[in-house]
Write a protein that holds these residues in place. Structure first.
Motif, mmCIF file in Angstrom:
data_model
loop_
_atom_site.group_PDB
_atom_site.id
_atom_site.type_symbol
_atom_site.label_atom_id
_atom_site.label_comp_id
_atom_site.label_asym_id
_atom_site.label_seq_id
_atom_site.Cartn_x
_atom_site.Cartn_y
_atom_site.Cartn_z
ATOM 1 N N PHE A 3 -46.745 56.165 -102.484
ATOM 2 C CA PHE A 3 -45.611 55.642 -101.733
ATOM 3 C C PHE A 3 -44.358 55.614 -102.614
ATOM 4 N N ASP A 7 -40.797 57.810 -102.128
ATOM 5 C CA ASP A 7 -39.458 57.213 -102.106
ATOM 6 C C ASP A 7 -38.555 57.825 -103.165
ATOM 7 N N THR A 63 -41.578 47.992 -97.373
ATOM 8 C CA THR A 63 -42.462 48.972 -96.715
ATOM 9 C C THR A 63 -43.354 49.673 -97.730
ATOM 10 N N CYS A 64 -42.829 49.865 -98.938
ATOM 11 C CA CYS A 64 -43.643 50.489 -99.980
ATOM 12 C C CYS A 64 -44.778 49.559 -100.406
ATOM 13 N N LEU A 65 -44.455 48.279 -100.603
ATOM 14 C CA LEU A 65 -45.483 47.312 -100.998
ATOM 15 C C LEU A 65 -46.497 47.075 -99.886
ATOM 16 N N GLY A 66 -46.047 47.233 -98.638
ATOM 17 C CA GLY A 66 -46.935 47.000 -97.504
ATOM 18 C C GLY A 66 -47.763 48.211 -97.121
ATOM 19 N N TYR A 67 -47.667 49.302 -97.914
ATOM 20 C CA TYR A 67 -48.433 50.532 -97.654
ATOM 21 C C TYR A 67 -48.159 51.090 -96.258
ATOM 22 N N SER A 68 -46.895 51.006 -95.827
ATOM 23 C CA SER A 68 -46.503 51.591 -94.550
ATOM 24 C C SER A 68 -46.306 53.097 -94.716
ATOM 25 N N THR A 69 -46.439 53.821 -93.623
ATOM 26 C CA THR A 69 -46.229 55.276 -93.680
ATOM 27 C C THR A 69 -44.752 55.648 -93.605
#
Length: 331
Positions: A3, A7, A63-69
């Motif tokens: 992730f 980014d 969003t990166c910490l939450g493992y979102s796509t």
């Protein structure tokens, strides 16, 4: 880790896009002779600022910490934009090889999310040269204008069905160099007439971009093809019937003397709502000949449409439908 890498690559591409746009801005200023503004444009690091803003944006971090796509969706969208910008900036072999990059990014982005689908209009506008844009419905004109502005307001020659659609384009304020030219309107404001009597291009090869609803048939394309036009159709919007109608409102509509319908899909939705379509005795005021033809095919009997399309013709049609209905009711 993946992730974070996504980014970082996105930020690098954003920086590169900013540099490309900066080069384009400098070229535009030089062509206009505005040399006094060159220092500001050359020294303003827009790409770097945008990249840093993306990387350190709290939403990006969350969003990166939450493992979102989302980082992967952002990456392929920005990759697609980068490829398109390269194609516009440099017409050499290297840039030509980057055309599939824009397409690849768009395809992957549209698989991950629905919203990037609209980008296809921008890319077609940027990558392809067309002799005409054919627009037959106001909704298609409005959707096109959004994409036209996003694509950098290129010069476009339009064939519009009816003065109503032409007015939508005339109201666009032209810049000094880029504008929309409504160069053709058919003798009668219907798609059928446009397909049977299109613009005369002589012996030149004429390519047409046709914007339509996903529900519109292929009569116009087939008619234009018979006249030697090369058609690229884009389904830029669609119409869907509502899933629920308030019963009180529906009963009021069923008891009305006449209903006004603006499109073939509207007629189909109305017939679906009728308990017994063949026994309904109301009148139907259609806003066009094509809509009236569909209404008759669906079994409606008291169908009316204006002989000359336009606002006044539509109003007269509604009054005619009411007048005939009241006359039949008193017989």
């Amino acid at each position: 880790m993946a992730f974070v890498v996504a980014d970082i690559i996105t930020a690098i591409l954003i920086r590169a896009i900013g540099q490309l746009l900066q080069v384009a801005d400098i070229k535009s200023l030089k062509s206009l002779g505005a040399t006094t503004h060159l220092n500001v444009s050359e020294n303003f690091p827009s790409g770097e600022i945008a990249a840093l803003f993306y990387l350190w944006n709290p939403l990006t971090i969350i969003t990166c910490l939450g493992y979102s796509t989302s980082p992967f969706e952002n990456l392929v969208i920005v990759l697609s934009v980068y490829g398109a910008c390269m194609r516009l900036m440099f017409l050499n072999l290297i840039a030509t090889r980057l055309v599939p990059l824009a397409t690849f990014g768009w395809v992957i982005a549209s698989h991950l999310s629905l919203y990037p689908v609209i980008l296809v209009i921008h890319y077609v506008l940027m990558e392809t040269s067309f002799s005409f844009l054919f627009v037959t419905l106001p909704e298609a004109a409005l959707v096109f204008l959004q994409a036209w502005r996003a694509a950098g307001t290129p010069n476009v020659k339009v064939a519009a069905v009816g003065t109503g659609i032409a007015t939508i384009f005339h109201e666009v304020k032209p810049s000094s160099e880029k504008f929309i030219e409504v160069s053709f309107t058919p003798s009668k404001a219907t798609g059928k007439v446009l397909a049977s009597k299109p613009p005369n291009q002589g012996n030149e090869r004429c390519t047409v971009q046709y914007h339509a609803s996903a529900k519109v048939g292929h009569d116009i394309e087939e008619g234009l093809s018979r006249h030697g036009f090369h058609i690229t159709r884009l389904n830029t919007y669609t119409l869907e019937p509502i899933q629920h109608v308030d019963q009180t409102i529906l009963q009021q509509a069923l008891s009305a003397s006449a209903v006004a319908v603006a499109s073939p899909s509207t007629v189909g939705a109305w017939v679906d709502l009728l308990p017994e379509p063949h026994t309904w005795e109301g009148s139907v005021a259609c806003f066009g000949e094509t809509t009236a033809s569909v209404a008759r095919k669906l079994g409606l009997t008291n169908v009316y449409h204006p002989s000359t399309p336009g606002l006044h013709g539509r109003v007269d049609t509604i009054f005619d439908a009411l007048r005939v209905h009241h006359h039949l009711s008193n017989v």
